[in-house]
Design an enzyme around this catalytic site. Structure first.
Site, PDB file in Angstrom:
ATOM      1  N   GLU A 120       0.845  -1.203   0.000  1.00 39.62           N
ATOM      2  CA  GLU A 120       0.000   0.000   0.000  1.00 39.62           C
ATOM      3  C   GLU A 120       0.873   1.243   0.000  1.00 39.62           C
ATOM      4  O   GLU A 120       2.078   1.164   0.283  1.00 39.62           O
ATOM      5  CB  GLU A 120      -0.901   0.000   1.241  1.00 39.62           C
ATOM      6  CG  GLU A 120      -1.980  -1.061   1.161  1.00 39.62           C
ATOM      7  CD  GLU A 120      -2.984  -0.971   2.292  1.00 39.62           C
ATOM      8  OE1 GLU A 120      -2.650  -0.397   3.346  1.00 39.62           O
ATOM      9  OE2 GLU A 120      -4.097  -1.484   2.121  1.00 39.62           O
ATOM     10  N   HIS A 242      -9.848  10.846   3.797  1.00 38.86           N
ATOM     11  CA  HIS A 242      -9.777  10.035   2.592  1.00 38.86           C
ATOM     12  C   HIS A 242     -10.277  10.920   1.447  1.00 38.86           C
ATOM     13  O   HIS A 242     -11.295  11.589   1.595  1.00 38.86           O
ATOM     14  CB  HIS A 242     -10.663   8.796   2.741  1.00 38.86           C
ATOM     15  CG  HIS A 242     -10.406   7.770   1.685  1.00 38.86           C
ATOM     16  ND1 HIS A 242     -10.863   7.910   0.401  1.00 38.86           N
ATOM     17  CD2 HIS A 242      -9.731   6.607   1.717  1.00 38.86           C
ATOM     18  CE1 HIS A 242     -10.461   6.866  -0.314  1.00 38.86           C
ATOM     19  NE2 HIS A 242      -9.776   6.066   0.465  1.00 38.86           N
ATOM     20  N   ARG A 288      -2.479  10.894  -1.339  1.00 36.26           N
ATOM     21  CA  ARG A 288      -3.807  11.069  -0.754  1.00 36.26           C
ATOM     22  C   ARG A 288      -4.058  12.484  -0.178  1.00 36.26           C
ATOM     23  O   ARG A 288      -5.079  13.111  -0.473  1.00 36.26           O
ATOM     24  CB  ARG A 288      -3.886  10.035   0.369  1.00 36.26           C
ATOM     25  CG  ARG A 288      -5.163   9.915   1.070  1.00 36.26           C
ATOM     26  CD  ARG A 288      -4.968   8.959   2.225  1.00 36.26           C
ATOM     27  NE  ARG A 288      -5.318   7.612   1.859  1.00 36.26           N
ATOM     28  CZ  ARG A 288      -5.704   6.676   2.738  1.00 36.26           C
ATOM     29  NH1 ARG A 288      -5.760   6.952   4.010  1.00 36.26           N
ATOM     30  NH2 ARG A 288      -6.031   5.483   2.330  1.00 36.26           N
ATOM     31  N   ARG A 384      -0.876   8.751   9.796  1.00 32.82           N
ATOM     32  CA  ARG A 384      -0.872   7.288   9.948  1.00 32.82           C
ATOM     33  C   ARG A 384      -0.420   6.602   8.666  1.00 32.82           C
ATOM     34  O   ARG A 384      -0.899   6.929   7.570  1.00 32.82           O
ATOM     35  CB  ARG A 384      -2.287   6.831  10.282  1.00 32.82           C
ATOM     36  CG  ARG A 384      -2.468   5.340  10.286  1.00 32.82           C
ATOM     37  CD  ARG A 384      -3.940   4.981  10.359  1.00 32.82           C
ATOM     38  NE  ARG A 384      -4.625   5.297   9.122  1.00 32.82           N
ATOM     39  CZ  ARG A 384      -5.434   4.445   8.465  1.00 32.82           C
ATOM     40  NH1 ARG A 384      -5.653   3.245   8.947  1.00 32.82           N
ATOM     41  NH2 ARG A 384      -6.035   4.810   7.361  1.00 32.82           N
TER      42      ARG A 384
HETATM   43  C1  FAD Z   1     -13.801   2.478   5.958  1.00 35.89           C
HETATM   44  C2  FAD Z   1     -12.562   2.203   6.778  1.00 35.89           C
HETATM   45  C3  FAD Z   1     -11.547   1.428   6.256  1.00 35.89           C
HETATM   46  C4  FAD Z   1     -10.400   1.170   7.034  1.00 35.89           C
HETATM   47  N1  FAD Z   1      -9.423   0.353   6.530  1.00 35.89           N
HETATM   48  C5  FAD Z   1      -8.360   0.036   7.336  1.00 35.89           C
HETATM   49  C6  FAD Z   1      -7.382  -0.921   6.899  1.00 35.89           C
HETATM   50  O1  FAD Z   1      -7.491  -1.499   5.825  1.00 35.89           O
HETATM   51  N2  FAD Z   1      -6.334  -1.181   7.731  1.00 35.89           N
HETATM   52  C7  FAD Z   1      -6.176  -0.580   8.959  1.00 35.89           C
HETATM   53  O2  FAD Z   1      -5.196  -0.851   9.663  1.00 35.89           O
HETATM   54  N3  FAD Z   1      -7.094   0.305   9.383  1.00 35.89           N
HETATM   55  C8  FAD Z   1      -8.184   0.613   8.624  1.00 35.89           C
HETATM   56  N4  FAD Z   1      -9.109   1.492   9.082  1.00 35.89           N
HETATM   57  C9  FAD Z   1      -8.971   2.025  10.451  1.00 35.89           C
HETATM   58  C10 FAD Z   1      -9.342   0.921  11.462  1.00 35.89           C
HETATM   59  O3  FAD Z   1     -10.461   0.210  10.979  1.00 35.89           O
HETATM   60  C11 FAD Z   1      -9.673   1.505  12.828  1.00 35.89           C
HETATM   61  O4  FAD Z   1      -8.685   2.376  13.239  1.00 35.89           O
HETATM   62  C12 FAD Z   1      -9.808   0.389  13.870  1.00 35.89           C
HETATM   63  O5  FAD Z   1     -10.717  -0.574  13.431  1.00 35.89           O
HETATM   64  C13 FAD Z   1     -10.260   0.962  15.195  1.00 35.89           C
HETATM   65  O6  FAD Z   1     -10.556  -0.119  16.051  1.00 35.89           O
HETATM   66  P1  FAD Z   1     -11.007   0.178  17.535  1.00 35.89           P
HETATM   67  O7  FAD Z   1     -11.187  -1.144  18.196  1.00 35.89           O
HETATM   68  O8  FAD Z   1     -10.105   1.151  18.164  1.00 35.89           O
HETATM   69  O9  FAD Z   1     -12.421   0.923  17.384  1.00 35.89           O
HETATM   70  P2  FAD Z   1     -13.745   0.518  16.591  1.00 35.89           P
HETATM   71  O10 FAD Z   1     -13.576  -0.661  15.742  1.00 35.89           O
HETATM   72  O11 FAD Z   1     -14.259   1.755  15.963  1.00 35.89           O
HETATM   73  O12 FAD Z   1     -14.733   0.082  17.767  1.00 35.89           O
HETATM   74  C14 FAD Z   1     -15.220   1.025  18.695  1.00 35.89           C
HETATM   75  C15 FAD Z   1     -16.178   0.320  19.630  1.00 35.89           C
HETATM   76  O13 FAD Z   1     -16.468   1.161  20.737  1.00 35.89           O
HETATM   77  C16 FAD Z   1     -17.855   1.149  21.000  1.00 35.89           C
HETATM   78  N5  FAD Z   1     -18.181   2.405  21.672  1.00 35.89           N
HETATM   79  C17 FAD Z   1     -17.881   3.665  21.293  1.00 35.89           C
HETATM   80  N6  FAD Z   1     -18.310   4.538  22.221  1.00 35.89           N
HETATM   81  C18 FAD Z   1     -18.884   3.811  23.212  1.00 35.89           C
HETATM   82  C19 FAD Z   1     -19.522   4.133  24.436  1.00 35.89           C
HETATM   83  N7  FAD Z   1     -19.673   5.405  24.856  1.00 35.89           N
HETATM   84  N8  FAD Z   1     -20.016   3.130  25.204  1.00 35.89           N
HETATM   85  C20 FAD Z   1     -19.914   1.828  24.798  1.00 35.89           C
HETATM   86  N9  FAD Z   1     -19.301   1.465  23.638  1.00 35.89           N
HETATM   87  C21 FAD Z   1     -18.803   2.455  22.874  1.00 35.89           C
HETATM   88  C22 FAD Z   1     -18.496   0.960  19.647  1.00 35.89           C
HETATM   89  O14 FAD Z   1     -19.803   0.466  19.801  1.00 35.89           O
HETATM   90  C23 FAD Z   1     -17.531  -0.045  19.026  1.00 35.89           C
HETATM   91  O15 FAD Z   1     -17.869  -1.329  19.484  1.00 35.89           O
HETATM   92  C24 FAD Z   1     -10.267   1.754   8.326  1.00 35.89           C
HETATM   93  C25 FAD Z   1     -11.289   2.537   8.833  1.00 35.89           C
HETATM   94  C26 FAD Z   1     -12.441   2.759   8.080  1.00 35.89           C
HETATM   95  C27 FAD Z   1     -13.548   3.598   8.667  1.00 35.89           C
END
Ligand code: FAD
Length: 534
Positions: A120, A242, A288, A384
């Site tokens: 990438e 993006h 980007r 990032r």
């Molecule tokens: C479209 C897209 C494509 C992406 N592609 C990539 C990729 O290919 N590779 C890569 O490395 N990264 C990618 N990213 C970034 C990556 O997906 C995220 O940074 C990562 O998944 C974040 O994970 P997380 O567990 O921190 O949070 P999340 O997966 O966002 O989970 C957050 C959780 O917290 C919960 N939550 C939030 N607030 C509260 C609250 N007040 N009380 C209770 N629960 C709460 C939500 O319900 C959810 O369950 C992408 C992001 C997007 C949006």
């Protein structure tokens, strides 16, 4: 209404990759409660397409992954954090494979060493392991199955954390975290799950902006809660945009992959004129950030709602073969990309800053950990590197597990129940929806891709007014899911603007027209509040 408090050893707020990996690793040793504010699937993790970066191939090296990460971070990565994440990468992928994630293999080849790796932007080697073009949903589905089947994990879906319970709130004088106040969105009850250790895994804050690739859950809740509890927050000005998200009223968060530009897609104004050659000699193939900035410039200058990405000249066969998903999704929405251009806007994609944490996921508040997009570990710096974020979720969840298991267990104090004696039902829900829309619109207009001091001041002025109004609403009316999110969104917006105003230079993802140059000495923007909110 109040509910009976529940206790567990560890309370995990969030069910994305960070939250679920921590819960699964801990559950072999201790009892864990996982909160999700919607159902377990919701969160950015589900939407990740590209994959996870890790050094998995003889032609690659840890040094090269480290160097690429540091280069993207534009002088603000913490080298030791980068080293930790990169060197732990292969082990993190191994753990996911052990959980049952079926990463894509090289065609016709079986055996552990033969996973297919993509390359990438910004990576100098093939090192992104993936599950076709839907890595996030495959990983999330695998971990969810495991979590649901684990007797040591209690899952509370549709439970949204309102605020952390700390010693300061209890009046004991110590700042330690003892759990959280949590609203059960289905029955309106507030419960007080107490825990010796709490992990924030609430993801990013893309919903602060009008256009975002993030799901509805990304409202910066964990960042705002930790800030109120007295944690430092850093580098919030670095929001990754993006360049091309589909602009359509019925399609939230649908990304038009950068591969469309890579395969010859051209960006056009509504009258068909190309504009990228005026912005960069690489035109549509510029990086980007430059493409996002150029689109933003044209949209603001001409007052446009969107621009257009045109790949129709490649013909239907080529498009169907290379972009089957984009073709099909656009067709569902009435856009035939084989004969017409795709309406696109740039969109907030990733929150690089967050709650300051150390190599063990520890925050400034004892008993409170953070992992994933809500954190600022020093891995991303000012920008990032693609696919490093899922890696960060797994590595820092593991680091937090080690620390939690090594920490001394302490008795929990009695936690007071949520007090609703002085509030009534909200009389005007419209205040919430109106403020929500207003905030996201002015953040997009004033604190978007290209910033100026004047625009930031305008945003700050509006944020102050909104904050006052929202806090007043919060103090007088019963909490609801939307009110909790709005309260956190406005705090997160304030943190972004404060960081952006402190940065008197352009670096990484922060571009200011008033300070277009990069300062000689790189410096993190670290915010600390005078005292925690009681
Ligand atoms: C479209 C897209 C494509 C992406 N592609 C990539 C990729 O290919 N590779 C890569 O490395 N990264 C990618 N990213 C970034 C990556 O997906 C995220 O940074 C990562 O998944 C974040 O994970 P997380 O567990 O921190 O949070 P999340 O997966 O966002 O989970 C957050 C959780 O917290 C919960 N939550 C939030 N607030 C509260 C609250 N007040 N009380 C209770 N629960 C709460 C939500 O319900 C959810 O369950 C992408 C992001 C997007 C949006």
């Amino acid at each position: 209404m109040t509910g009976s408090p529940q206790r567990s050893d560890v309370l995990v707020i969030g069910s994305g990759l960070a939250g679920l990996s921590l819960a699964l690793r801990l559950a072999d040793h201790t009892q864990v409660t996982v909160l999700a504010k919607g159902d377990l699937t919701q969160g950015s993790s589900l939407y990740a397409q590209g994959g996870i970066a890790a050094m998995l191939n003889d032609g690659d090296s840890f040094e090269s992954h480290i160097a690429d990460t540091l280069a993207a971070g534009a002088g603000l990565c913490h080298r030791d954090t980068v080293e930790l994440a990169v060197r732990k990468g292969p082990e993190a992928i191994g753990w996911l494979i052990d959980q049952g994630v079926k990463f894509t293999r090289e065609p016709g080849v079986n055996g552990p060493a033969h996973y297919h790796l993509t390359r990438e932007g910004g990576h100098s080697a093939r090192r992104v392991i993936h599950v076709a073009d839907a890595t996030g949903s495959a990983v999330q589905a695998t971990l969810m199955d495991k979590v649901r089947g684990n007797p040591n994990i209690v899952v509370l879906e549709n439970h949204i954390a309102i605020d952390l319970i700390t010693g300061v709130k209890l009046g004991t004088g110590e700042s330690r975290c003892f759990g959280a106040y949590v609203l059960d969105s289905l029955n309106g009850e507030v419960i007080t799950p107490g825990a010796a250790n709490t992990l924030i895994a609430t993801g990013g804050a893309g919903k602060v902006y009008l256009y975002t690739t993030n799901p509805d859950t990304s409202t910066g809740d964990g960042i705002a809660m930790a800030w109120r509890a007295g944690c430092r927050v850093a580098n919030m000005e670095f929001i990754q945009f993006h360049p091309t998200c589909l602009y359509h009223p019925q399609a939230k968060s649908f990304l038009i992959s950068e591969a469309v530009r890579g395969e010859g897609g051209l960006l056009r104004l509504p009258d068909g004129t190309r504009f990228m050659p005026e912005h960069d000699e690489r035109a549509e193939l510029a990086p980007r950030d430059i493409v996002a900035r150029a689109i933003d410039f044209e949209m603001k200058k001409r007052g446009l709602d969107c621009v257009y990405l045109d790949i129709s000249h490649k013909g239907e066969d080529f498009i169907r073969e290379h972009f089957p998903n984009i073709h099909a999704r656009c067709l569902e929405l009435g856009i035939d990309i084989a004969s017409e251009p795709i309406p696109v806007v740039p969109a907030a994609h990733y929150t690089c800053g967050g709650i300051v944490s150390d190599r063990h996921g520890r925050t400034d508040v004892p008993g409170l950990y953070v992992a994933g997009e809500a954190s600022c570990t020093g891995l991303h710096g000012a920008n990032r590197l693609a696919s490093n974020s899922l890696l960060e979720c797994v590595v820092f969840a593991e680091a937090a597990v080690d620390d939690i298991l090594g920490s001394k267990s302490r008795p929990l104090p009695r936690l007071p129940q949520w007090d609703e004696s002085r509030v009534t039902d909200a009389d005007e829900e419209v205040v919430i929806s109106h403020n929500w829309d207003e905030l996201r619109r002015f953040m997009w207009d004033y604190v978007g891709i290209v910033r100026t001091t004047k625009r930031l001041k305008r945003a700050q002025h509006r944020i102050r007014l909104l904050m006052r109004e929202i806090e007043e609403f919060y103090a007088n009316f019963r909490v609801s899911h939307d009110l909790i999110e709005l309260r956190n969104l406005v705090v997160t917006a304030d943190l972004i603007v404060r960081c952006a105003m402190q940065r008197k230079e352009s670096r990484g993802l922060h571009f200011s027209r008033d300070y277009p140059e990069m300062a000689r000495k790189p410096k993190n923007t670290v915010l600390r509040r005078r005292r925690p909110v009681r």
